[in-house]
Design an enzyme around this catalytic site. Structure first.
Site, short mmCIF file in Angstrom:
data_model
loop_
_atom_site.label_atom_id
_atom_site.label_comp_id
_atom_site.label_asym_id
_atom_site.label_seq_id
_atom_site.Cartn_x
_atom_site.Cartn_y
_atom_site.Cartn_z
N ASP A 100 0.87 -1.17 0.00
CA ASP A 100 0.00 0.00 0.00
C ASP A 100 0.90 1.22 0.00
O ASP A 100 1.81 1.33 0.82
CB ASP A 100 -0.88 -0.02 1.26
CG ASP A 100 -2.27 0.51 0.99
OD1 ASP A 100 -2.37 1.61 0.44
OD2 ASP A 100 -3.25 -0.19 1.34
N ASP A 201 -2.93 4.70 -2.43
CA ASP A 201 -4.00 5.22 -1.57
C ASP A 201 -4.37 6.66 -1.91
O ASP A 201 -3.49 7.50 -2.11
CB ASP A 201 -3.48 5.17 -0.12
CG ASP A 201 -4.53 5.58 0.89
OD1 ASP A 201 -5.47 4.81 1.09
OD2 ASP A 201 -4.40 6.67 1.49
N GLU A 250 -6.33 4.18 -6.08
CA GLU A 250 -7.64 4.35 -5.44
C GLU A 250 -8.14 5.72 -5.87
O GLU A 250 -7.55 6.74 -5.53
CB GLU A 250 -7.50 4.29 -3.91
CG GLU A 250 -8.85 4.23 -3.24
CD GLU A 250 -8.83 4.74 -1.80
OE1 GLU A 250 -9.74 4.39 -1.05
OE2 GLU A 250 -7.93 5.53 -1.43
N HIS A 320 -11.44 -3.10 3.06
CA HIS A 320 -11.47 -2.80 4.49
C HIS A 320 -12.20 -1.51 4.82
O HIS A 320 -12.24 -1.11 5.98
CB HIS A 320 -10.02 -2.72 5.00
CG HIS A 320 -9.28 -1.60 4.33
ND1 HIS A 320 -9.02 -1.59 2.98
CD2 HIS A 320 -8.79 -0.43 4.81
CE1 HIS A 320 -8.40 -0.47 2.66
NE2 HIS A 320 -8.24 0.24 3.75
N ASP A 321 -12.75 -0.84 3.81
CA ASP A 321 -13.43 0.44 4.05
C ASP A 321 -14.94 0.34 3.92
O ASP A 321 -15.64 1.32 4.16
CB ASP A 321 -12.95 1.49 3.03
CG ASP A 321 -11.54 1.95 3.30
OD1 ASP A 321 -11.12 1.97 4.47
OD2 ASP A 321 -10.84 2.29 2.33
C1 NOJ Z 1 -8.26 4.96 1.86
C2 NOJ Z 1 -7.96 3.79 2.73
O1 NOJ Z 1 -8.43 2.62 2.13
C3 NOJ Z 1 -8.62 4.06 4.06
O2 NOJ Z 1 -8.63 2.94 4.89
C4 NOJ Z 1 -7.92 5.24 4.68
O3 NOJ Z 1 -8.59 5.59 5.87
C5 NOJ Z 1 -7.91 6.43 3.75
N1 NOJ Z 1 -7.59 6.09 2.39
C6 NOJ Z 1 -6.90 7.45 4.20
O4 NOJ Z 1 -5.60 6.97 3.99
#
Ligand code: NOJ
Length: 551
Positions: A100, A201, A250, A320-321
């Protein structure tokens, strides 16, 4: 156009949230040795690469997404030597390792930030975004994605710094060439070590609009895919393109109409993107089930935008989000749970692109029945809960919303067995284990030929053995059908059609002329022990794959 072959197009990915994967040292938190211990499991599943969410040094305000040293491993997770072993062992098994890359922001404990905040004249001051307040308040009205103002006042130098996420995650200033230079050096350091790529990210946030920009409908618009971002991304691409690696950005705020610019085969910034259209990450309101027509439209727009070699997709239903897909889009009810998890698997794994399976998805893990806000760890969810209370929402109502939307739903420990701590740890873990570990766990599913786990395995094998399912064209059938998702894949004479009922009701349809499935071979079905009676009638969540070859 012929599609150029690449390892990262053929492999199936698996996302590991290390904190919740496997704890081998008994501290209740997963670790790198836990990942090493399960490489065989992943190999057996058919996984070609893993994406490990951040394992770097971090105060863990946002579970590793607040990095205080990019080149060290957090001791809770292990050591750099263990990381090197993990990399070596994974490679021996033919599994690549994706890291990541979190470079929109650092932790407020990163040495760059500690320096930066020490004085307005500090050499690192411009590594971050500092501005004077306005009328005793922050520089402007921008709000953070995690709630509250996006600006934090710092008394020492009487200025505010910008943070798109938590206040402990100050944004790096990408306008400063020194920031880029240091970031690129760090990227090359990891690549020289032998990692096989990055999930990048929050990368659509690295460019900020002029501070005078007033927010309109979308409160995050001034720092989401802002014009000018292309200059930074081109430089980043030039670092990546020196190597044969997988890069997946992302990309919140990037639409299918921009897909080619971002991931086009020739000049794209990344190999592929995690788009947000079919799943809205930052949507904090209650979920209302799946609108099948919209879901198909969103996925199809990306499939078409990158078709015929124009680019490549990243495919996912979970991470995970976001809450567990079976809970949001399928059904937790005993009668539907298994079939719906399998139906959802087929609705992304055989599209054109590289699939990413999130740990636990392959056994149908569900949301967590959280009883209180104290059981929640995620910083954004806690902020959101307390904001709701402040605006007068009743605590029970706020909890009900949290239960459906919290990121922690997908962060509960992996359920390996039915034992007390689910085979994840020897003690109470950092986040509670879902009580349904008795019925949902890897061990039981390994033994059951009709399990979700074995269905995933079969789909992955089918994809691996049929190039049409990797490189073939994609066609959507019955776009207006409110229950069925029907799509075809074709490469030359090889044709597949995937038919999925994404609803709890029976569904029927007149299939298009060119889909004569009566004559085709059924290669996969999620109905066990029941013969298909009628080709055009689908039981709730029934899903099938047919194959046809012109002789
Ligand atoms: C996206 C990540 O997947 C998430 O878990 C994180 O809180 C935010 N970006 C900030 O880095």
């Amino acid at each position: 156009m012929m599609i150029k072959k690449a390892w990262w197009k053929e492999a199936v990915g698996y996302q590991i949230y290390p904190r919740s994967f496997l704890d081998t040292n008994g501290d209740g938190i997963g670790d790198l040795n836990g990942i090493r211990a399960k490489l065989d499991y992943l190999k057996d599943l058919g996984i070609g690469f893993i994406w490990i969410t951040p394992v770097y040094e971090s105060p863990n305000v946002d579970n590793g997404y607040d990095i205080s040293d990019y080149q060290r491993i957090l001791s809770t997770f292990g050591t750099m030597e263990e990381f090197d072993l993990l990399l070596e062992e994974a490679h021996e098994l033919g599994i690549k390792v994706i890291m990541d890359l979190v470079v929109n922001h650092t932790s407020s404990q990163h040495p760059w930030f500690l320096e930066s905040r020490s004085s307005r004249k500090d050499d690192y001051r411009d590594y971050y975004i500092w501005a004077d307040g306005q009328l005793d308040g922050p520089p402007n009205d921008w709000t953070s994605i995690f709630g509250g103002s996006a600006w934090e006042y710092d008394e020492a130098t009487n200025q505010y710094y910008f943070h798109a996420f938590a206040k402990e995650q100050p944004d790096l200033n990408w306008e400063n060439p020194r920031v880029k230079r240091d970031v690129f050096t760090m990227i090359n350091w990891w690549l020289d070590k032998g990692v096989d790529g990055f999930r990048v990210d929050a990368i659509s946030h690295i460019k900020k609009a002029p501070l005078e920009t007033v927010t309109a409908d979308d409160p995050f618009a001034p720092f989401k895919n802002v014009t000018g971002i292309e200059n930074h991304l081109e430089e980043l691409r030039d670092v990546f393109k020196q190597r044969d690696i997988l890069t997946v950005g992302e990309a919140n705020g990037v639409g299918a109409n921009e897909a080619q610019q971002w991931v086009g085969t020739e000049a794209g910034y990344f190999n592929m993107l995690f788009e947000f259209d079919h799943i809205s990450l930052w949507n904090k309101t209650e979920q209302e089930g799946l609108d099948v027509i919209q879901f198909k439209q969103a996925l199809t727009a990306w499939q078409q935008a990158l078709a015929h070699g124009k680019g490549w997709n990243a495919l996912y239903m979970e991470n995970h989000d976001i809450p567990r897909s079976v809970s949001s889009f399928g059904s937790e009810e005993t009668v539907f749970w298994r079939a719906s998890a399998k139906a959802l698997a087929l609705s992304f794994l055989l599209l054109q692109g590289t699939p990413f399976i999130y740990q636990g998805q392959e056994i149908g893990m569900t949301n967590m029945p959280f009883q209180s806000i104290d059981e929640i760890d995620a910083v954004d969810t806690r902020n959101f809960y307390y904001d709701m209370l402040q605006t007068g929402v009743a605590p029970e109502k706020a909890l009900e919303i949290i239960r459906q939307t919290a990121r922690d739903n997908s962060r509960t420990p992996m359920q390996w067995t039915a034992e007390e701590f689910a085979g994840f740890s020897k003690r109470q873990p950092w986040l509670k284990i879902n009580p349904n570990k008795q019925s949902i766990n890897v061990l039981d599913e390994q033994a059951d030929p009709h399990s979700i786990l074995n269905f995933y395995k079969e789909i992955i094998r089918l994809r691996r053995e049929n190039e049409a399912l990797i490189y073939g064209d994609y066609t959507l059938y019955l776009p207006e059908h409110p229950q069925l998702f029907v799509y075809g894949r074709r490469l030359g004479e090889e044709r597949f059609v995937v038919l999925i009922n994404l609803s709890k009701e029976f569904a029927s349809a007149d299939l298009p002329e060119n889909v004569h499935i009566e004559d085709w071979e059924l290669v996969l079905s999620n109905l066990t022990g029941r013969k298909i009676q009628q080709h055009t009638l689908f039981a709730p969540f029934e899903a099938r794959v047919y194959h046809f070859r012109n002789e």
